[in-house]
Scaffold this motif. Structure first.
Motif, PDB file in Angstrom:
ATOM      1  N   VAL A  54       0.859  -1.185   0.000  1.00 58.52           N
ATOM      2  CA  VAL A  54       0.000   0.000   0.000  1.00 58.52           C
ATOM      3  C   VAL A  54       0.897   1.238   0.000  1.00 58.52           C
ATOM      4  N   PRO A  55       0.369   2.379  -0.433  1.00 57.43           N
ATOM      5  CA  PRO A  55       1.168   3.607  -0.372  1.00 57.43           C
ATOM      6  C   PRO A  55       1.575   3.931   1.068  1.00 57.43           C
ATOM      7  N   GLY A  56       2.790   4.395   1.224  1.00 56.73           N
ATOM      8  CA  GLY A  56       3.269   4.832   2.529  1.00 56.73           C
ATOM      9  C   GLY A  56       4.094   3.818   3.286  1.00 56.73           C
ATOM     10  N   THR A  57       4.300   2.627   2.708  1.00 54.68           N
ATOM     11  CA  THR A  57       5.054   1.615   3.453  1.00 54.68           C
ATOM     12  C   THR A  57       6.528   1.958   3.601  1.00 54.68           C
ATOM     13  N   GLY A  58       7.004   2.937   2.837  1.00 54.12           N
ATOM     14  CA  GLY A  58       8.405   3.332   2.951  1.00 54.12           C
ATOM     15  C   GLY A  58       8.683   4.331   4.051  1.00 54.12           C
ATOM     16  N   LEU A  59       7.649   4.760   4.755  1.00 50.84           N
ATOM     17  CA  LEU A  59       7.851   5.727   5.835  1.00 50.84           C
ATOM     18  C   LEU A  59       8.645   5.106   6.980  1.00 50.84           C
ATOM     19  N   ALA A  60       9.386   5.953   7.676  1.00 53.56           N
ATOM     20  CA  ALA A  60      10.269   5.455   8.737  1.00 53.56           C
ATOM     21  C   ALA A  60       9.500   4.817   9.885  1.00 53.56           C
ATOM     22  N   GLY A  61       8.252   5.179  10.063  1.00 53.62           N
ATOM     23  CA  GLY A  61       7.469   4.655  11.176  1.00 53.62           C
ATOM     24  C   GLY A  61       6.760   3.348  10.895  1.00 53.62           C
ATOM     25  N   VAL A  62       7.053   2.707   9.761  1.00 48.09           N
ATOM     26  CA  VAL A  62       6.454   1.416   9.419  1.00 48.09           C
ATOM     27  C   VAL A  62       7.443   0.301   9.800  1.00 48.09           C
ATOM     28  N   HIS A  63       6.978  -0.645  10.570  1.00 52.04           N
ATOM     29  CA  HIS A  63       7.872  -1.644  11.156  1.00 52.04           C
ATOM     30  C   HIS A  63       7.439  -3.068  10.801  1.00 52.04           C
ATOM     31  N   HIS A  64       8.419  -3.992  10.886  1.00 49.96           N
ATOM     32  CA  HIS A  64       8.188  -5.419  10.817  1.00 49.96           C
ATOM     33  C   HIS A  64       8.895  -6.032  12.022  1.00 49.96           C
ATOM     34  N   LEU A  65       8.555  -7.263  12.344  1.00 51.57           N
ATOM     35  CA  LEU A  65       9.221  -7.926  13.458  1.00 51.57           C
ATOM     36  C   LEU A  65       9.584  -9.345  13.058  1.00 51.57           C
ATOM     37  N   ARG A  66      10.849  -9.538  12.798  1.00 47.27           N
ATOM     38  CA  ARG A  66      11.358 -10.857  12.462  1.00 47.27           C
ATOM     39  C   ARG A  66      12.759 -11.062  13.018  1.00 47.27           C
ATOM     40  N   ARG A  67      13.529  -9.998  13.050  1.00 47.59           N
ATOM     41  CA  ARG A  67      14.932 -10.093  13.430  1.00 47.59           C
ATOM     42  C   ARG A  67      15.196  -9.344  14.726  1.00 47.59           C
ATOM     43  N   LEU A  68      16.339  -9.637  15.319  1.00 51.12           N
ATOM     44  CA  LEU A  68      16.713  -8.996  16.578  1.00 51.12           C
ATOM     45  C   LEU A  68      16.796  -7.489  16.414  1.00 51.12           C
ATOM     46  N   ALA A  69      17.322  -7.041  15.292  1.00 53.05           N
ATOM     47  CA  ALA A  69      17.401  -5.596  15.051  1.00 53.05           C
ATOM     48  C   ALA A  69      16.012  -4.972  14.981  1.00 53.05           C
ATOM     49  N   HIS A  70      15.041  -5.702  14.405  1.00 55.94           N
ATOM     50  CA  HIS A  70      13.659  -5.201  14.382  1.00 55.94           C
ATOM     51  C   HIS A  70      13.136  -5.027  15.806  1.00 55.94           C
ATOM     52  N   ALA A  71      13.382  -6.031  16.662  1.00 57.41           N
ATOM     53  CA  ALA A  71      12.881  -5.973  18.037  1.00 57.41           C
ATOM     54  C   ALA A  71      13.516  -4.832  18.817  1.00 57.41           C
ATOM     55  N   GLU A  72      14.812  -4.613  18.601  1.00 54.52           N
ATOM     56  CA  GLU A  72      15.488  -3.513  19.294  1.00 54.52           C
ATOM     57  C   GLU A  72      14.880  -2.173  18.910  1.00 54.52           C
ATOM     58  N   ARG A  73      14.633  -2.016  17.622  1.00 58.44           N
ATOM     59  CA  ARG A  73      14.043  -0.772  17.149  1.00 58.44           C
ATOM     60  C   ARG A  73      12.608  -0.616  17.663  1.00 58.44           C
ATOM     61  N   LEU A  74      11.840  -1.701  17.611  1.00 62.71           N
ATOM     62  CA  LEU A  74      10.444  -1.642  18.029  1.00 62.71           C
ATOM     63  C   LEU A  74      10.322  -1.372  19.527  1.00 62.71           C
ATOM     64  N   LYS A  75      11.237  -1.899  20.310  1.00 63.15           N
ATOM     65  CA  LYS A  75      11.210  -1.641  21.748  1.00 63.15           C
ATOM     66  C   LYS A  75      11.386  -0.153  22.031  1.00 63.15           C
ATOM     67  N   GLN A  76      12.267   0.484  21.301  1.00 64.94           N
ATOM     68  CA  GLN A  76      12.437   1.933  21.455  1.00 64.94           C
ATOM     69  C   GLN A  76      11.172   2.683  21.051  1.00 64.94           C
ATOM     70  N   VAL A  77      10.533   2.214  19.971  1.00 66.82           N
ATOM     71  CA  VAL A  77       9.310   2.855  19.494  1.00 66.82           C
ATOM     72  C   VAL A  77       8.201   2.730  20.536  1.00 66.82           C
ATOM     73  N   LEU A  78       8.018   1.523  21.089  1.00 61.11           N
ATOM     74  CA  LEU A  78       6.959   1.318  22.072  1.00 61.11           C
ATOM     75  C   LEU A  78       7.205   2.129  23.335  1.00 61.11           C
ATOM     76  N   THR A  79       8.452   2.225  23.730  1.00 62.76           N
ATOM     77  CA  THR A  79       8.783   3.059  24.891  1.00 62.76           C
ATOM     78  C   THR A  79       8.380   4.505  24.646  1.00 62.76           C
ATOM     79  N   SER A  80       8.689   5.007  23.461  1.00 65.00           N
ATOM     80  CA  SER A  80       8.346   6.384  23.109  1.00 65.00           C
ATOM     81  C   SER A  80       6.836   6.579  23.006  1.00 65.00           C
ATOM     82  N   LEU A  81       6.158   5.635  22.388  1.00 70.68           N
ATOM     83  CA  LEU A  81       4.698   5.745  22.257  1.00 70.68           C
ATOM     84  C   LEU A  81       4.027   5.726  23.629  1.00 70.68           C
ATOM     85  N   GLY A  82       4.507   4.861  24.499  1.00 73.60           N
ATOM     86  CA  GLY A  82       3.929   4.801  25.840  1.00 73.60           C
ATOM     87  C   GLY A  82       4.144   6.087  26.621  1.00 73.60           C
TER      88      GLY A  82
END
Length: 421
Positions: A121-149
């Motif tokens: 879909v349009p917009g999937t290249g935005l920096a705020g779009v995430h996937h979770l499969r690798r350790l690096a994804h989880a590290e990044r997502l943990k920072q995002v969730l901390t910020s969102l919370g």
């Protein structure tokens, strides 16, 4: 005949590949073992990435299959951050993608895993779009969730499968607002069916998660590279500061396909086609883990299983087959999940349409029960929710194929080993 002059190459440094290397050594193989991993991290397990590690309850070191020194100590040649871009089956070589180095093998194991499916879909290249499969994804997502919370931010999750729900639970524990968009009528519909999928709807709604069923994302709206909202195909716009694409995973079969190995089509789950010994259409190449389509004698069909236990057990089984041992890979599929105060384990295989009824044993209202998917009074699958130490007995029922008394099956006072007439 296996001897000390042989070289066994493993492509894929996940749990399946790492456990295969370990098994080769514990089974007495003294030749070269080469393990090639396209990530720079040592082989690790994936369940913590959406559970304890993502929640900050487990440290980074806890995810690794072996301590880093294990590989040198066991004479396993570990190549981190390396890819293989070609297999020459005639010459029996693999070629590194970075510099073209050729490595000869006597036996080859493909444990290339799977990769997240991407939103188209349009917009999937935005920096705020995430996937979770690798350790690096989880590290990044943990920072995002901390910020969102911290900032009362909004997370939109596309997909209400296991990854989507576990991340939703983690995000709520961090304090983020969560919206889940799912095209099916309930979460986990393809795995649990509508009867038990509704249980997870209620679990998450009680914690403030918003669900939109029967819908898909059509656009991710952003400005200056930042996510602002997510649109669904009913025309609604949902506030979002981040989006997680959790719409499944695709087996990484490209290397096998280019080498001319047989693969299954997507309609049947995809994957590298193997026999009961996890051997591909080439007798010197085996495959294990998320990437394989294997014949399961118990269910009478081919399965492709993306869960932790399949990698844990499949890697060693493939290693033994490479050594010439007698192997029949027939493990009952198993997985587990932790969401809020709900813990569950699932054994078996019972997609919608394959069963006649769901039998509940215990108190579903209190979320302390076992659910059994039954066809013609035979147990196909069982899920224990906040009830423990019953997996072996559930799997014995599944393996027995013996007709059960469904009234006894539903009665917690009747031992599970006495439910068959």
């Amino acid at each position: 005949m296996v001897d000390a002059d042989q070289t066994f190459v493993i492509v894929g440094g996940g749990l399946a590949g790492a456990k295969a290397a370990e098994t080769l050594r514990t089974e007495g193989f003294t030749g070269r073992v080469i393990l090639i991993c396209d990530e720079r991290d040592h082989p690790y397990e994936r369940p913590p990435l959406s559970k304890g590690y993502l929640l900050g309850k487990e440290g980074r070191d806890s995810v690794f299959v072996h301590e880093p020194a294990w590989y040198a100590r066991n004479d396993v040649e570990l190549h981190l951050g390396q890819t293989v871009d070609a297999i020459d089956r005639t010459a029996k070589t693999v070629r590194f993608g970075e510099d073209g180095t050729l490595v000869r093998y006597d036996k080859l194991l493909l444990a290339t895993g799977a990769e997240p499916r991407r939103l188209d879909v349009p917009g999937t290249g935005l920096a705020g779009v995430h996937h979770l499969r690798r350790l690096a994804h989880a590290e990044r997502l943990k920072q995002v969730l901390t910020s969102l919370g911290r900032d009362n931010g909004h997370l939109v999750i596309a997909g209400a499968g296991w990854i989507g729900l576990e991340v939703a639970a983690a995000a709520r524990e961090y304090g983020a607002e969560v919206t889940v968009v799912e095209p099916e009528p309930t979460p986990l519909h393809a795995v649990l069916g509508p009867e038990l999928g509704q249980l997870f709807t209620e679990l998450h709604r009680e914690r403030g998660v918003r669900f939109h069923f029967g819908l898909r994302l059509t656009e991710i709206v952003g400005q200056d590279g930042v996510v602002l909202a997510a649109r669904t195909d009913d025309g609604e716009e949902h506030p979002a500061h981040a989006v997680l694409a959790a719409i499944g995973a695709a087996p990484r079969t490209g290397l096998a396909e280019a080498a001319g190995l047989e693969t299954a089509d997507r309609a049947s789950g995809g994957g590298i086609v193997v026999d009961e010994r996890l051997c591909t259409s080439d007798p010197d190449i085996h495959a294990a883990g998320d990437v394989v389509s294997f014949p399961h004698p118990l269910f009478g069909t081919r399965l492709r299983v993306e869960h932790w236990a399949n990698a844990l057990n499949g890697g060693p089984a493939a290693a033994r087959a490479m050594l010439g041992r007698e192997v029949t890979y027939d493990r009952v599929p198993y997985f587990f999940s932790d969401q809020y105060d709900l813990g569950m384990e699932y054994s078996g295989w019972a997609p919608p349409g394959s069963y006649d009824e769901v039998v509940i044993r215990g108190d579903a209202g209190k979320r302390e029960f076992i659910a059994f998917w039954v066809r013609e009074r035979r147990v196909l699958a069982g899920m224990n929710v906040n009830v423990w130490d019953v997996t072996d007995r559930i799997q014995r029922l599944i393996r027995s194929r013996t007709p059960v008394d469904t009234e006894a099956l539903a009665d917690p006072h009747v031992p599970l080993d006495r439910v068959a007439p």
